[in-house]
Design an enzyme around this catalytic site. Structure first.
Site, mmCIF file in Angstrom:
data_model
loop_
_atom_site.group_PDB
_atom_site.id
_atom_site.type_symbol
_atom_site.label_atom_id
_atom_site.label_comp_id
_atom_site.label_asym_id
_atom_site.label_seq_id
_atom_site.Cartn_x
_atom_site.Cartn_y
_atom_site.Cartn_z
ATOM 1 N N TYR A 1 43.000 48.451 46.092
ATOM 2 C CA TYR A 1 42.791 47.010 45.882
ATOM 3 C C TYR A 1 44.139 46.287 45.767
ATOM 4 O O TYR A 1 44.350 45.243 46.385
ATOM 5 C CB TYR A 1 41.941 46.779 44.624
ATOM 6 C CG TYR A 1 41.654 45.316 44.355
ATOM 7 C CD1 TYR A 1 40.873 44.567 45.237
ATOM 8 C CD2 TYR A 1 42.171 44.670 43.234
ATOM 9 C CE1 TYR A 1 40.618 43.221 45.007
ATOM 10 C CE2 TYR A 1 41.914 43.326 42.993
ATOM 11 C CZ TYR A 1 41.139 42.604 43.874
ATOM 12 O OH TYR A 1 40.890 41.270 43.652
ATOM 13 N N LYS B 1 45.669 43.319 48.237
ATOM 14 C CA LYS B 1 46.050 41.966 47.818
ATOM 15 C C LYS B 1 47.551 41.702 48.042
ATOM 16 O O LYS B 1 47.945 40.561 48.291
ATOM 17 C CB LYS B 1 45.631 41.739 46.358
ATOM 18 C CG LYS B 1 44.107 41.671 46.187
ATOM 19 C CD LYS B 1 43.487 40.518 47.004
ATOM 20 C CE LYS B 1 41.993 40.365 46.774
ATOM 21 N NZ LYS B 1 41.415 39.233 47.518
ATOM 22 N N VAL C 1 38.635 36.792 36.289
ATOM 23 C CA VAL C 1 37.605 35.765 36.513
ATOM 24 C C VAL C 1 36.246 36.438 36.325
ATOM 25 O O VAL C 1 35.974 37.476 36.946
ATOM 26 C CB VAL C 1 37.677 35.210 37.959
ATOM 27 C CG1 VAL C 1 36.578 34.174 38.189
ATOM 28 C CG2 VAL C 1 39.052 34.621 38.255
HETATM 29 P P1 NAP Z 1 32.026 38.161 43.713
HETATM 30 O O1 NAP Z 1 31.302 37.290 42.747
HETATM 31 O O2 NAP Z 1 31.621 39.592 43.819
HETATM 32 O O3 NAP Z 1 31.990 37.476 45.164
HETATM 33 C C1 NAP Z 1 32.466 38.156 46.294
HETATM 34 C C2 NAP Z 1 31.994 37.454 47.537
HETATM 35 O O4 NAP Z 1 32.539 38.132 48.677
HETATM 36 C C3 NAP Z 1 30.470 37.459 47.676
HETATM 37 O O5 NAP Z 1 30.037 36.200 48.111
HETATM 38 C C4 NAP Z 1 30.229 38.498 48.753
HETATM 39 O O6 NAP Z 1 29.083 38.155 49.526
HETATM 40 C C5 NAP Z 1 31.498 38.318 49.611
HETATM 41 N N1 NAP Z 1 31.724 39.469 50.482
HETATM 42 C C6 NAP Z 1 32.015 40.744 50.135
HETATM 43 N N2 NAP Z 1 32.085 41.512 51.224
HETATM 44 C C7 NAP Z 1 31.822 40.694 52.291
HETATM 45 C C8 NAP Z 1 31.715 40.912 53.693
HETATM 46 N N3 NAP Z 1 31.909 42.120 54.236
HETATM 47 N N4 NAP Z 1 31.436 39.858 54.472
HETATM 48 C C9 NAP Z 1 31.237 38.632 53.948
HETATM 49 N N5 NAP Z 1 31.302 38.360 52.631
HETATM 50 C C10 NAP Z 1 31.587 39.399 51.814
HETATM 51 O O7 NAP Z 1 33.594 38.202 43.358
HETATM 52 P P2 NAP Z 1 34.679 37.018 43.179
HETATM 53 O O8 NAP Z 1 35.320 37.246 41.868
HETATM 54 O O9 NAP Z 1 34.098 35.701 43.467
HETATM 55 O O10 NAP Z 1 35.708 37.441 44.312
HETATM 56 C C11 NAP Z 1 36.089 36.562 45.350
HETATM 57 C C12 NAP Z 1 37.531 36.846 45.738
HETATM 58 O O11 NAP Z 1 38.348 36.611 44.599
HETATM 59 C C13 NAP Z 1 37.801 38.284 46.175
HETATM 60 O O12 NAP Z 1 38.696 38.252 47.263
HETATM 61 C C14 NAP Z 1 38.470 38.891 44.954
HETATM 62 O O13 NAP Z 1 39.326 39.940 45.316
HETATM 63 C C15 NAP Z 1 39.222 37.698 44.424
HETATM 64 N N6 NAP Z 1 39.613 37.765 43.030
HETATM 65 C C16 NAP Z 1 38.689 38.000 42.050
HETATM 66 C C17 NAP Z 1 39.114 38.073 40.719
HETATM 67 C C18 NAP Z 1 38.171 38.358 39.586
HETATM 68 O O14 NAP Z 1 38.621 38.716 38.493
HETATM 69 N N7 NAP Z 1 36.877 38.180 39.762
HETATM 70 C C19 NAP Z 1 40.462 37.899 40.422
HETATM 71 C C20 NAP Z 1 41.370 37.635 41.444
HETATM 72 C C21 NAP Z 1 40.931 37.572 42.738
HETATM 73 P P3 NAP Z 1 27.983 39.190 50.069
HETATM 74 O O15 NAP Z 1 28.010 40.404 49.184
HETATM 75 O O16 NAP Z 1 26.705 38.396 49.968
HETATM 76 O O17 NAP Z 1 28.387 39.465 51.468
#
Ligand code: NAP
Length: 245
Positions: free
Chosen positions: A144, A148, A177
């Site tokens: 991961y 990133k 988050v």
């Molecule tokens: P989340 O609630 O799990 O949302 C992830 C989203 O990505 C979902 O809508 C999922 O949709 C989509 N996704 C995953 N695989 C996909 C694919 N193959 N094709 C299309 N869509 C896909 O997590 P989140 O926290 O919002 O994460 C969003 C981004 O923020 C990610 O890049 C993550 O690395 C980043 N981020 C998260 C955090 C944290 O602490 N949560 C911190 C820093 C960065 P489906 O499963 O419906 O396809």
């Protein structure tokens, strides 16, 4: 007047978390929004929901065509689709998990950017959702973290290639988050996922959507290169001060 009246936006990962919150915020600011994800039924109106698997080139091309049919051209592309799998020493890593994480976070984001770039109107924006994991490594997250770091490198390099063109590019690098991210990371284990957010006031997807709104509503002569935000009780992916619960 809403600041994005008459603009159009595409948000990947719009079925959950940061992408879902971003689609809502951009729509509230007046933009026409198309959201993409595999669980298309979870994308909330007013965003137009279109099926998208960023790891599948055919799905991405179909999504592009349908999005352009809907919007004609794009002012804002937000690449929010992403995931982590597992929280183990690298010794436990598997070929399948590595491929899924890198295909989604890196190849998927690059593919969507390449496909949409010719359709982004002058003055437009690309916002990539990186992570503080892409700035400072933490244990038991090697693939991961690598994904990133790659997103940040790609964003920096694209900034160079876009220089002189009227397209803005931003990476938003968030810390903790509260979303479905941990539930996905721990393969549906809600109890383990819940512990990630115990005893700490994590950021919300809406907090990050607000950062994205900020980046895409600055004066046209200004590029927000990077936004880095963390929970107050966090200094890195690996260091979080928790209160007793
Ligand atoms: P989340 O609630 O799990 O949302 C992830 C989203 O990505 C979902 O809508 C999922 O949709 C989509 N996704 C995953 N695989 C996909 C694919 N193959 N094709 C299309 N869509 C896909 O997590 P989140 O926290 O919002 O994460 C969003 C981004 O923020 C990610 O890049 C993550 O690395 C980043 N981020 C998260 C955090 C944290 O602490 N949560 C911190 C820093 C960065 P489906 O499963 O419906 O396809």
């Amino acid at each position: 007047m809403p600041s994005l009246e008459g603009k159009s936006a595409v948000v990947t990962g719009a079925s959950s978390g940061i992408g879902a919150a971003t689609a809502l915020v951009l729509a509230r600011e007046g933009a026409g929004v198309v959201g993409g994800a595999r669980r298309v039924e979870r994308i909330q109106p007013p965003a137009v929901a279109l099926e998208l698997d960023v790891t599948n080139p055919g799905s991405c091309e179909r999504f592009l065509q349908a999005a352009i049919d809907e919007l004609a051209a794009v002012d804002i592309l937000v690449n929010a689709a992403g995931l982590a799998l597992g929280r183990d020493l690298f010794d436990e890593s598997t070929e399948d998990d590595e491929r899924t994480v890198l295909e989604t976070n890196v190849n998927g984001l690059i593919r969507m950017t390449r496909l949409f770039l010719p359709h982004i109107r002058d003055g437009g924006y690309i916002v990539n959702i990186g992570s503080i994991a892409g700035r400072q490594a933490y244990e038991k997250a090697a693939v991961y973290v690598a994904s990133k770091f790659a997103v940040r490198g790609f964003t920096y390099a694209l900034r160079e290639d876009l220089l002189g063109r009227p397209i803005h590019i931003t990476t938003v690098d968030a810390g903790l988050v509260e979303s479905e991210f941990s539930r996905v990371r721990f393969r549906g284990d809600a109890e383990t996922a819940g512990k990630v957010y115990e005893g700490v006031d994590a950021m919300t997807p809406e907090d990050i959507a607000d950062c994205i709104r900020f980046a895409v509503t600055r004066p046209p002569h200004m590029n927000v290169d990077e936004i880095v935000v963390k929970a107050l009780a966090q200094s890195s992916g690996g260091r979080i001060v928790r209160t007793e619960t």
